[in-house]
Design a protein around this motif. Structure first.
Motif, PDB file in Angstrom:
ATOM      1  N   ARG A 239      31.814  -3.035  53.929  1.00 10.32           N
ATOM      2  CA  ARG A 239      33.353  -4.054  54.191  1.00 10.32           C
ATOM      3  C   ARG A 239      34.398  -3.038  54.431  1.00 10.32           C
ATOM      4  NH1 ARG A 239      34.434  -7.995  49.436  1.00 10.32           N
ATOM      5  NH2 ARG A 239      35.396  -6.304  48.596  1.00 10.32           N
ATOM      6  N   PRO A 240      35.361  -3.535  55.699  1.00 14.17           N
ATOM      7  CA  PRO A 240      36.390  -2.798  55.796  1.00 14.17           C
ATOM      8  C   PRO A 240      37.597  -2.746  54.739  1.00 14.17           C
ATOM      9  CG  PRO A 240      36.233  -4.553  57.264  1.00 14.17           C
ATOM     10  CD  PRO A 240      35.004  -4.618  56.641  1.00 14.17           C
ATOM     11  N   ILE A 241      38.041  -1.697  54.441  1.00 13.40           N
ATOM     12  CA  ILE A 241      39.238  -1.809  53.676  1.00 13.40           C
ATOM     13  C   ILE A 241      40.431  -1.354  54.354  1.00 13.40           C
ATOM     14  CG2 ILE A 241      39.841  -0.439  51.387  1.00 13.40           C
ATOM     15  CD1 ILE A 241      37.026  -0.181  50.870  1.00 13.40           C
ATOM     16  N   ALA A 242      41.591  -2.144  54.039  1.00  9.57           N
ATOM     17  CA  ALA A 242      42.714  -1.910  54.414  1.00  9.57           C
ATOM     18  C   ALA A 242      43.222  -0.633  53.809  1.00  9.57           C
ATOM     19  CB  ALA A 242      43.647  -2.958  54.267  1.00  9.57           C
ATOM     20  N   GLN A 243      43.916   0.104  54.805  1.00  7.18           N
ATOM     21  CA  GLN A 243      44.433   1.636  54.265  1.00  7.18           C
ATOM     22  C   GLN A 243      45.844   1.437  54.088  1.00  7.18           C
ATOM     23  OE1 GLN A 243      42.084   5.090  56.714  1.00  7.18           O
ATOM     24  NE2 GLN A 243      43.365   3.709  57.982  1.00  7.18           N
ATOM     25  N   ALA A 244      46.193   1.969  53.025  1.00  5.97           N
ATOM     26  CA  ALA A 244      47.814   2.190  52.584  1.00  5.97           C
ATOM     27  C   ALA A 244      48.176   3.390  51.942  1.00  5.97           C
ATOM     28  CB  ALA A 244      47.929   0.759  51.608  1.00  5.97           C
ATOM     29  N   VAL A 245      49.409   3.813  52.050  1.00  8.48           N
ATOM     30  CA  VAL A 245      49.799   4.945  51.775  1.00  8.48           C
ATOM     31  C   VAL A 245      51.309   4.551  50.909  1.00  8.48           C
ATOM     32  CG1 VAL A 245      51.175   5.404  53.923  1.00  8.48           C
ATOM     33  CG2 VAL A 245      50.671   7.396  52.087  1.00  8.48           C
ATOM     34  N   MET A 246      51.577   5.088  49.564  1.00 10.37           N
ATOM     35  CA  MET A 246      52.713   4.834  48.891  1.00 10.37           C
ATOM     36  C   MET A 246      53.427   6.047  48.657  1.00 10.37           C
ATOM     37  SD  MET A 246      54.813   3.018  46.996  1.00 10.37           S
ATOM     38  CE  MET A 246      53.887   1.478  46.778  1.00 10.37           C
ATOM     39  N   PHE A 247      54.824   6.282  49.422  1.00 13.21           N
ATOM     40  CA  PHE A 247      55.560   7.482  49.152  1.00 13.21           C
ATOM     41  C   PHE A 247      56.273   7.125  47.911  1.00 13.21           C
ATOM     42  CE2 PHE A 247      54.207   7.535  53.688  1.00 13.21           C
ATOM     43  CZ  PHE A 247      54.251   8.988  53.698  1.00 13.21           C
ATOM     44  N   CYS A 248      56.117   8.024  46.888  1.00 14.53           N
ATOM     45  CA  CYS A 248      57.136   8.012  45.756  1.00 14.53           C
ATOM     46  C   CYS A 248      58.144   9.176  46.086  1.00 14.53           C
ATOM     47  CB  CYS A 248      56.227   8.458  44.602  1.00 14.53           C
ATOM     48  SG  CYS A 248      54.983   7.102  44.298  1.00 14.53           S
ATOM     49  N   LEU A 249      59.450   8.594  46.186  1.00 17.76           N
ATOM     50  CA  LEU A 249      60.608   9.333  46.192  1.00 17.76           C
ATOM     51  C   LEU A 249      61.503   9.515  44.988  1.00 17.76           C
ATOM     52  CD1 LEU A 249      61.837   8.031  49.801  1.00 17.76           C
ATOM     53  CD2 LEU A 249      59.778   9.700  49.179  1.00 17.76           C
ATOM     54  N   MET A 250      61.473  10.700  44.324  1.00 19.42           N
ATOM     55  CA  MET A 250      62.421  10.825  43.017  1.00 19.42           C
ATOM     56  C   MET A 250      63.363  11.882  43.054  1.00 19.42           C
ATOM     57  SD  MET A 250      60.988  10.994  39.174  1.00 19.42           S
ATOM     58  CE  MET A 250      60.181  12.859  39.455  1.00 19.42           C
ATOM     59  N   ASP A 251      64.451  11.320  42.822  1.00 23.83           N
ATOM     60  CA  ASP A 251      65.772  12.146  42.786  1.00 23.83           C
ATOM     61  C   ASP A 251      65.654  12.992  41.415  1.00 23.83           C
ATOM     62  OD1 ASP A 251      68.080  13.572  42.658  1.00 23.83           O
ATOM     63  OD2 ASP A 251      69.382  11.520  42.595  1.00 23.83           O
ATOM     64  N   VAL A 252      65.521  14.336  41.356  1.00 25.61           N
ATOM     65  CA  VAL A 252      65.562  15.326  40.356  1.00 25.61           C
ATOM     66  C   VAL A 252      66.581  16.204  40.259  1.00 25.61           C
ATOM     67  CG1 VAL A 252      63.085  15.297  39.947  1.00 25.61           C
ATOM     68  CG2 VAL A 252      64.129  17.090  41.741  1.00 25.61           C
ATOM     69  N   SER A 253      67.907  15.798  40.905  1.00 21.89           N
ATOM     70  CA  SER A 253      69.011  16.840  40.910  1.00 21.89           C
ATOM     71  C   SER A 253      69.783  16.916  39.760  1.00 21.89           C
ATOM     72  CB  SER A 253      69.968  16.005  41.979  1.00 21.89           C
ATOM     73  OG  SER A 253      70.512  14.984  41.704  1.00 21.89           O
ATOM     74  N   GLY A 254      70.872  17.699  39.659  1.00 21.94           N
ATOM     75  CA  GLY A 254      71.456  17.834  38.322  1.00 21.94           C
ATOM     76  C   GLY A 254      72.370  16.936  37.838  1.00 21.94           C
ATOM     77  N   SER A 255      72.504  15.623  38.677  1.00 19.42           N
ATOM     78  CA  SER A 255      73.235  14.594  38.228  1.00 19.42           C
ATOM     79  C   SER A 255      72.126  13.771  37.294  1.00 19.42           C
ATOM     80  CB  SER A 255      73.976  13.709  39.519  1.00 19.42           C
ATOM     81  OG  SER A 255      72.674  13.307  40.210  1.00 19.42           O
TER      82      SER A 255
END
Length: 433
Positions: A239-255
């Motif tokens: 059964r075909p499965i929809a492909q997905a990608v999740m980008f997790c962008l996190m700020d790790v700066s000094g602030s």
């Protein structure tokens, strides 16, 4: 009268009764899971745990006599202290009182119930989904189950195809000329009629001989024969499965203080558990950034410390390059979740807006922005709400429904906000101001 099934299950198994209880008290159990999730640590979400539900949710069904109609006889015990019409004072304490009862008001009884790991996660993630998941061009497929593949002469009784079996039996009976019941009945009636009328003995003998012959033929040709049986045949089907990608962008700066980083990590841990539990073909790309962005693995994303200046556009450009190299928008459903304290270099905000408008948002199914703040920075009633530079940059896009934005300042707010962003059917509400 109460009817309670107290039959013991062999080997102490109580799965069916447990599932029946969860179905009946599902609303109360779901509410308890949601209320208790805010107090649990992220690492505890994949563990079994105890929840508390009101006693009202576990009451057994009861049959009661109707209060109206019918005749009734009552037997009441006599006493020497009271007569009809006396008011009785309620006693304080006694066997019916609760140890935790107080004179300050009525309290609702509670029942403690242990949920397994699978039950807790199923209830925790039940009504969450990736918004706008579409069937792009499918590069892979996995065997998910079975599909019908005709009939077979052998199989499990559970898969017996009754209609096909009866059709085969009917065809066989017609081909072999099995006598019908109505033919036998009519022949017997004719014999009885001739016997009463005193018919010819030779005619009666012929009819009786024909009746015996038909009865023997009926016994030799069964109504349903094992050769007629047909079973539904099932075979594994991709059964075909929809492909997905999740980008997790996190700020790790000094602030970003430790409190802010903790809030962001809690949000991403929830997102990670949600994606890995609910979807089989979802890639997760972790991107950390200060003044520069880099793609990292899961452990580095959640545990490695880092500091420096803040250039948010570096994370967006990194995501843009990764999409161009590995995730074609024609083949993949692309999602992004960004967490930041909202501080950014002043000369970088315009670049962020341009990247989002021209590249990131057009190829994304959904973009969620979570702004984390210090707990002491909560807005006090009567004061103007502070808006960070990044919030002001993203807000015009939010007004057009292209991005969902939320703020959190305490860990108890993570789970409600996460539910708002990924609740089933709640995309429009999450994207609205």
């Amino acid at each position: 009268m109460s009817i309670i099934d107290r039959r013991l299950n062999p080997g102490g198994k109580s799965l069916s009764n447990r599932q029946r209880f969860l179905r009946r008290a599902k609303a109360h159990v779901q509410r308890a899971v949601r209320d208790g999730s805010g107090e649990r640590s992220i690492s505890d979400l994949e563990k079994s745990g105890e929840i508390i539900i009101p006693a009202e949710g576990v009451r057994e069904p009861r049959f009661r006599r109707s209060a109206t109609g019918g005749l009734r006889d009552y037997v009441l015990p006599g006493n020497k202290r009271f007569v009809e019409g006396d008011a009785l004072e309620r006693e304080v304490g006694g066997s019916g009182s609760s140890p935790s009862a107080s004179s300050g008001g009525e309290e609702e009884d509670e029942v403690r119930f242990i949920l397994s790991r699978e039950e807790f996660l199923d209830l925790f993630l039940e009504d969450l989904e990736l918004p706008n998941l579409a069937k792009r061009r499918l590069a892979t497929s996995e065997v998910q189950g079975f599909r019908r593949a005709g009939y077979s002469a052998t199989g499990s009784p559970v898969n017996l195809a009754l209609l096909r079996t009866m059709r085969n039996a009917l065809s066989r009976r017609i081909a072999m000329r099995r006598p019908k019941s109505c033919d036998l009945v009519s022949l017997q009636q004719e014999i009885q009629h001739l016997e009463h009328q005193g018919g010819s003995d030779s005619r009666l003998a012929d009819l009786r001989e024909e009746l015996v012959h038909l009865q023997q033929r009926m016994r030799r040709i069964p109504y349903v024969d094992p050769v007629d049986l047909r079973y539904r045949r099932m075979e594994p089907a991709p059964r075909p499965i929809a492909q997905a990608v999740m980008f997790c962008l996190m700020d790790v700066s000094g602030s970003m203080s430790e409190h802010m980083k903790d809030l962001a990590k809690r949000f991403y841990m929830l997102l990670y558990i949600f994606l890995t539990r609910r979807y089989q073909r979802v890639d997760i790309v972790f991107i950390r950034h200060a003044h520069e962005a880099e793609e990292v693995d899961e452990y580095t994303f959640f545990h490695s410390p880092e500091s420096g200046g803040t250039v948010v556009s570096s994370a967006l450009r990194k995501m843009q390059r990764i999409v161009a190299e590995r995730y074609s928008p024609q083949d993949w459903n692309i999602y992004a979740a960004q967490a930041s304290d909202g501080d950014n270099s002043p000369d970088d905000n315009r670049a962020c807006a341009a990247l989002l408008t021209e590249s990131i948002l057009p190829m994304c199914q959904y973009f969620a922005y979570l702004e984390v703040g210090a707990e002491e920075n909560r807005t006090t009633t009567g004061f103007i709400k502070h808006r960070t530079t990044l919030w002001q940059t993203y807000e015009p896009l939010r007004d057009r429904g292209a991005i969902a934005m939320r703020k959190v300042t305490h860990r108890r707010e993570i789970y409600p906000v996460f539910r708002e962003l990924f609740r089933r059917g709640g995309v429009e509400e999450a994207a609205s101001p």
